[in-house]
Design a protein around this motif. Sequence first.
Motif, PDB file in Angstrom:
ATOM      1  N   GLU A  16      93.717  49.655  24.340  1.00  0.00           N
ATOM      2  CA  GLU A  16      92.594  48.877  23.822  1.00  0.00           C
ATOM      3  C   GLU A  16      91.998  48.007  24.912  1.00  0.00           C
ATOM      4  N   GLU A  17      92.836  47.456  25.792  1.00  0.00           N
ATOM      5  CA  GLU A  17      92.344  46.599  26.866  1.00  0.00           C
ATOM      6  C   GLU A  17      91.455  47.392  27.820  1.00  0.00           C
ATOM      7  N   MET A  18      91.851  48.631  28.131  1.00  0.00           N
ATOM      8  CA  MET A  18      91.078  49.444  29.062  1.00  0.00           C
ATOM      9  C   MET A  18      89.731  49.801  28.443  1.00  0.00           C
ATOM     10  N   VAL A  19      89.713  50.139  27.175  1.00  0.00           N
ATOM     11  CA  VAL A  19      88.458  50.475  26.512  1.00  0.00           C
ATOM     12  C   VAL A  19      87.537  49.260  26.521  1.00  0.00           C
ATOM     13  N   ALA A  20      88.075  48.084  26.220  1.00  0.00           N
ATOM     14  CA  ALA A  20      87.268  46.865  26.231  1.00  0.00           C
ATOM     15  C   ALA A  20      86.719  46.605  27.631  1.00  0.00           C
ATOM     16  N   GLU A  21      87.564  46.801  28.636  1.00  0.00           N
ATOM     17  CA  GLU A  21      87.157  46.584  30.028  1.00  0.00           C
ATOM     18  C   GLU A  21      86.044  47.539  30.440  1.00  0.00           C
ATOM     19  N   LEU A  22      86.067  48.733  29.917  1.00  0.00           N
ATOM     20  CA  LEU A  22      85.099  49.756  30.297  1.00  0.00           C
ATOM     21  C   LEU A  22      83.960  49.924  29.298  1.00  0.00           C
ATOM     22  N   SER A  23      83.856  49.051  28.295  1.00  0.00           N
ATOM     23  CA  SER A  23      82.840  49.251  27.258  1.00  0.00           C
ATOM     24  C   SER A  23      81.424  49.237  27.829  1.00  0.00           C
ATOM     25  N   THR A  24      81.131  48.357  28.770  1.00  0.00           N
ATOM     26  CA  THR A  24      79.804  48.339  29.391  1.00  0.00           C
ATOM     27  C   THR A  24      79.577  49.615  30.175  1.00  0.00           C
ATOM     28  N   CYS A  25      80.595  50.053  30.879  1.00  0.00           N
ATOM     29  CA  CYS A  25      80.493  51.285  31.662  1.00  0.00           C
ATOM     30  C   CYS A  25      80.237  52.481  30.739  1.00  0.00           C
ATOM     31  N   ILE A  26      80.947  52.551  29.651  1.00  0.00           N
ATOM     32  CA  ILE A  26      80.798  53.662  28.709  1.00  0.00           C
ATOM     33  C   ILE A  26      79.393  53.649  28.113  1.00  0.00           C
ATOM     34  N   ARG A  27      78.937  52.479  27.672  1.00  0.00           N
ATOM     35  CA  ARG A  27      77.594  52.382  27.099  1.00  0.00           C
ATOM     36  C   ARG A  27      76.528  52.757  28.122  1.00  0.00           C
ATOM     37  N   THR A  28      76.677  52.285  29.364  1.00  0.00           N
ATOM     38  CA  THR A  28      75.715  52.593  30.422  1.00  0.00           C
ATOM     39  C   THR A  28      75.707  54.092  30.713  1.00  0.00           C
ATOM     40  N   ASN A  29      76.876  54.720  30.701  1.00  0.00           N
ATOM     41  CA  ASN A  29      76.964  56.172  30.898  1.00  0.00           C
ATOM     42  C   ASN A  29      76.237  56.918  29.787  1.00  0.00           C
ATOM     43  N   LEU A  30      76.441  56.512  28.555  1.00  0.00           N
ATOM     44  CA  LEU A  30      75.780  57.175  27.436  1.00  0.00           C
ATOM     45  C   LEU A  30      74.266  56.996  27.498  1.00  0.00           C
ATOM     46  N   ASP A  31      73.816  55.779  27.828  1.00  0.00           N
ATOM     47  CA  ASP A  31      72.380  55.531  27.970  1.00  0.00           C
ATOM     48  C   ASP A  31      71.799  56.421  29.073  1.00  0.00           C
ATOM     49  N   ASP A  70      75.602  51.752  39.645  1.00  0.00           N
ATOM     50  CA  ASP A  70      76.108  50.427  39.998  1.00  0.00           C
ATOM     51  C   ASP A  70      77.328  50.064  39.161  1.00  0.00           C
ATOM     52  N   GLU A  71      77.239  50.326  37.858  1.00  0.00           N
ATOM     53  CA  GLU A  71      78.354  49.998  36.959  1.00  0.00           C
ATOM     54  C   GLU A  71      79.594  50.821  37.309  1.00  0.00           C
ATOM     55  N   CYS A  72      79.417  52.124  37.499  1.00  0.00           N
ATOM     56  CA  CYS A  72      80.562  52.990  37.810  1.00  0.00           C
ATOM     57  C   CYS A  72      81.159  52.669  39.174  1.00  0.00           C
ATOM     58  N   ALA A  73      80.311  52.306  40.129  1.00  0.00           N
ATOM     59  CA  ALA A  73      80.821  51.961  41.457  1.00  0.00           C
ATOM     60  C   ALA A  73      81.789  50.783  41.388  1.00  0.00           C
ATOM     61  N   GLY A  74      81.573  49.897  40.429  1.00  0.00           N
ATOM     62  CA  GLY A  74      82.476  48.759  40.266  1.00  0.00           C
ATOM     63  C   GLY A  74      83.871  49.137  39.806  1.00  0.00           C
ATOM     64  N   HIS A  75      84.025  50.344  39.270  1.00  0.00           N
ATOM     65  CA  HIS A  75      85.328  50.819  38.794  1.00  0.00           C
ATOM     66  C   HIS A  75      85.863  51.970  39.635  1.00  0.00           C
ATOM     67  N   ALA A  76      85.113  52.357  40.659  1.00  0.00           N
ATOM     68  CA  ALA A  76      85.436  53.565  41.423  1.00  0.00           C
ATOM     69  C   ALA A  76      86.800  53.515  42.094  1.00  0.00           C
ATOM     70  N   CYS A  82      84.916  57.457  37.633  1.00  0.00           N
ATOM     71  CA  CYS A  82      83.837  56.500  37.904  1.00  0.00           C
ATOM     72  C   CYS A  82      83.257  56.719  39.305  1.00  0.00           C
ATOM     73  N   ARG A  83      84.101  57.059  40.262  1.00  0.00           N
ATOM     74  CA  ARG A  83      83.608  57.348  41.615  1.00  0.00           C
ATOM     75  C   ARG A  83      82.699  58.576  41.588  1.00  0.00           C
ATOM     76  N   ILE A  84      83.131  59.607  40.896  1.00  0.00           N
ATOM     77  CA  ILE A  84      82.346  60.838  40.795  1.00  0.00           C
ATOM     78  C   ILE A  84      81.032  60.558  40.071  1.00  0.00           C
ATOM     79  N   CYS A  85      81.094  59.802  39.008  1.00  0.00           N
ATOM     80  CA  CYS A  85      79.893  59.464  38.252  1.00  0.00           C
ATOM     81  C   CYS A  85      78.919  58.664  39.111  1.00  0.00           C
ATOM     82  N   ALA A  86      79.421  57.677  39.842  1.00  0.00           N
ATOM     83  CA  ALA A  86      78.556  56.860  40.701  1.00  0.00           C
ATOM     84  C   ALA A  86      77.837  57.729  41.730  1.00  0.00           C
TER      85      ALA A  86
END
Length: 104
Positions: A16-31, A70-76, A82-86
Motif C-alpha cells: 500500500e505504501e508503494m502504491v501511495a508513493e507512486l500514485s502521482t506517477c501512475i496517474r501521470t502515466n495514464l493521462d 519528469d515524474e518517471c525520471a524521479g523514480h528511475a 520508470c527509467r524505461i518510461c521516462a
Amino acid sequence: MAFRGSQPIGGSRLSEEMVAELSTCIRTNLDCADVCDTTGRVLSRHTGYDANLTRAVLEACAAACKACGDECAGHASMHEHCRICAEACRRCETACRDLSGALG
C-alpha cells in the motif's frame, strides 16, 4: 500475469505504501497514455488535416510526455520500468515537437 481480485497471483505484490508513493506517477502515466492515443488517432486519419488542431494536439502530447517523463525520471533509480518510461516519454516529446515545428 494473472490476477485474483486486485492482487496479482504469483509475482510480487505492491505494498500500500508503494502504491501511495507512486500514485502521482501512475496517474501521470495514464493521462499521458490517453493523450498519446488520441494524438495517434488524430494524426492517422487519411482525410486531410487542420494544421492548427494538429499543432495543438501535438503540443498537448509533448506536454503530457514531458510531465510523465519528469515524474518517471524521479523514480528511475528505484524502478526500472520508470527509467524505461521516462526514456520513451522523452523520445515521444521530441517527436511531437519536431513534427509540430515541421507544420510551420
